[in-house]
Write a protein that holds these residues in place. Structure first.
Motif: not given
Lengths: 342, 342
Positions: A149-155, A184-186, A209-212, A244-250
């Protein structure tokens, strides 16, 4: 009490007022009413010219009274205007709450006012006593359905910062191997892939989540350069040789020691000379500003076992303890982008 | 999204902002966190000189981290000050949230953030569709236990307006027979009894609530002139020959027709020439101001079948339809006192 009444007659305009207290204690009404207005597409309807309570009620199939009360409440709280019984959108409502707007983010209501999420804040007293979420894992259980839900709704929220971040971290014209941790939403990884046709993105998240993320990459036309790594960032094979490694909101979900453990794994996956790009709500050292970033500590107290909103000093200490070099920070909307040297 | 990012770089300070939206959607955190701070007596402790998170955690037996996050959150939202790691009370917190203050009203958190009360606002969409509370009776079921909590916890609020009201409606030195309808904690009637030794008060409420009004009257030293009438205002014998009938915060629970029915009974119980004193949250005709009174419509939408916050015109129409004469209104804190002629 009698002295209060006397005082308030004598000092009109400067008397103590309980309004802020009422306003805060009724705050959940503001949350759930805004969610209702989004759900009933009130902002979208008004944007399309349906501007009276009677017309809105007809279009949204509600009672007239309920619609009138909802729209007045939205007006009182700054989400609508009202003139001679006709409602209008504010600038921010038009941009963020009208479904026809490209920056529409109404879906965030369905996460932020999700019953599972709200439940984490029903007993803040217990969370304060404990120093973390009262339920066993807060939101952090493995493959917790709320993260889909988070990944979908917070995209839309990650979408806001991701384009700006991509501009900053991109190496134009050069191949980039990028790991997006807890994709998350990628949005962050996808933004880089869109900007740099030679970028290959490895999105890591729990399988469900990855499927999304993968679907979003496909929709963005970069699916052939988007690779999934399913599992926990703490024990799945991260791969190697990343630029590069991304660490967004983790990092805000965990304590210092846990983050250092993760960051050591991350550093090992980087090319020497590679970079780490962290996106976080970063409060100032006073921990009370800026308000949105500083408030984020409460979000973590209620929903994680040991997370927090970390100051730059605290983040820097984690990076150093994991072997990283120096960091530089810049604003990314309400969040902060921290770029850290290998 | 890309255009958003560009725009916000170009128009700093004037760009669309989702902050108000986040703030509203996270509003329930503000409600439950303030309740926690009241429950943990943070304001009382700070008032007594316990002013750092470490000391507060020790006194309140909480985690240091949880206390720090709670106090920072209270500071961000205007309930505390913070200077060099030391917290202080704001003027309003000192007056209303420190238990040692005579105007302490922290107990209202235990009603306004009561799980039963909150539940009424969890599905505002459904309430808007229906035009009233989604549960069968909202809070209005006969002898609903929440009204005992209400009377206990909300007493400080009615206490605020009651002393000022008593000054206005009192007939000094003259005998007064006063009916207080839905007396709740009893504050309005008791305030008159305290001011006028010749006043006899008849408090009407459901039996379980009435026990509390009577106890409060006894504590205020006016128990011998306080008489209980147990039952519903709609069908119990109201008595007769009253000089004054009080209707504090009652009419908002019902619709026009129901109120007219009640008001006819009330008028029949008055002496000819007697007066009706109504206390209500009364919005202006625009229904969006003043904010607290206008917001009260949402309170009623969620928690009653057919209640509302009525404008003066609407109240006047009810009074006229029940046979009453003209009304005059004056401010009573955030509420309005309406005095109506027989």
């Amino acid at each position: 009490m009698d002295s209060m009444a006397t005082q308030s007659s004598a000092q009109i305009g400067n008397e103590p007022s309980p309004l802020l207290i009422f306003d805060a204690l009724n705050g959940f009404q503001r949350a759930t009413a805004l969610k209702a207005a989004i759900e009933l597409e009130v902002f979208t309807l008004i944007g399309a010219g349906v501007t009276t309570a009677v017309e809105l009620a007809k279009s949204a199939q509600t009672s007239q009274k309920g619609m009138r009360i909802l729209c007045d409440f939205m007006t009182i709280h700054g989400f609508l205007t009202k003139q001679d019984g006709t409602y209008g959108l504010t600038r921010d409502s038009a941009v963020f709450l009208d479904k026809k707007s490209p920056a529409y983010m109404g879906s965030i209501a369905f996460f932020l006012v999700h019953p599972v999420h709200i439940a984490n804040y029903m007993d803040v007293t217990a969370a304060v006593r404990k120093g973390g979420a009262v339920s066993e894992h807060g939101n952090m259980g493995p493959e917790a359905p709320i993260w889909v839900d988070f990944a979908k709704f917070m995209a839309p929220v990650s979408a806001m910062g991701s384009a700006a971040m991509a501009q900053i971290v991109n190496a134009p014209g050069q191949p980039m191997k990028v790991l997006d941790i807890a994709a998350g939403p990628g949005a962050y990884g996808i933004a880089i892939a869109k900007l740099n046709p030679k970028a290959e993105i490895y999105g890591l998240d729990w399988k469900n989540v990855l499927a999304l993320s993968i679907e979003h990459a496909r929709q963005a036309g970069v699916g052939d350069r988007y690779h999934g790594i399913a599992g926990s960032a703490f024990d799945v094979d991260l791969g190697a040789g990343y630029d590069l490694v991304l660490l967004p909101n983790f990092l805000h979900h965990f304590d210092h020691a846990t983050n250092v453990k993760l960051l050591k794994r991350v550093r090992a996956a980087l090319k020497p000379g590679g970079r780490l790009a962290t996106v976080e709500f970063v409060p100032n050292d006073d921990r009370i500003s800026p308000p949105m970033a500083a408030s984020f500590s409460m979000m973590m107290l209620g929903s994680t076992e040991s997370g927090d909103a970390y100051t730059l000093k605290e983040l820097d200490a984690m990076f150093r303890d994991a072997g990283f070099g120096e960091s530089a920070a810049q604003e990314l909307g309400p969040e902060t982008l921290v770029l850290t040297k290998y």
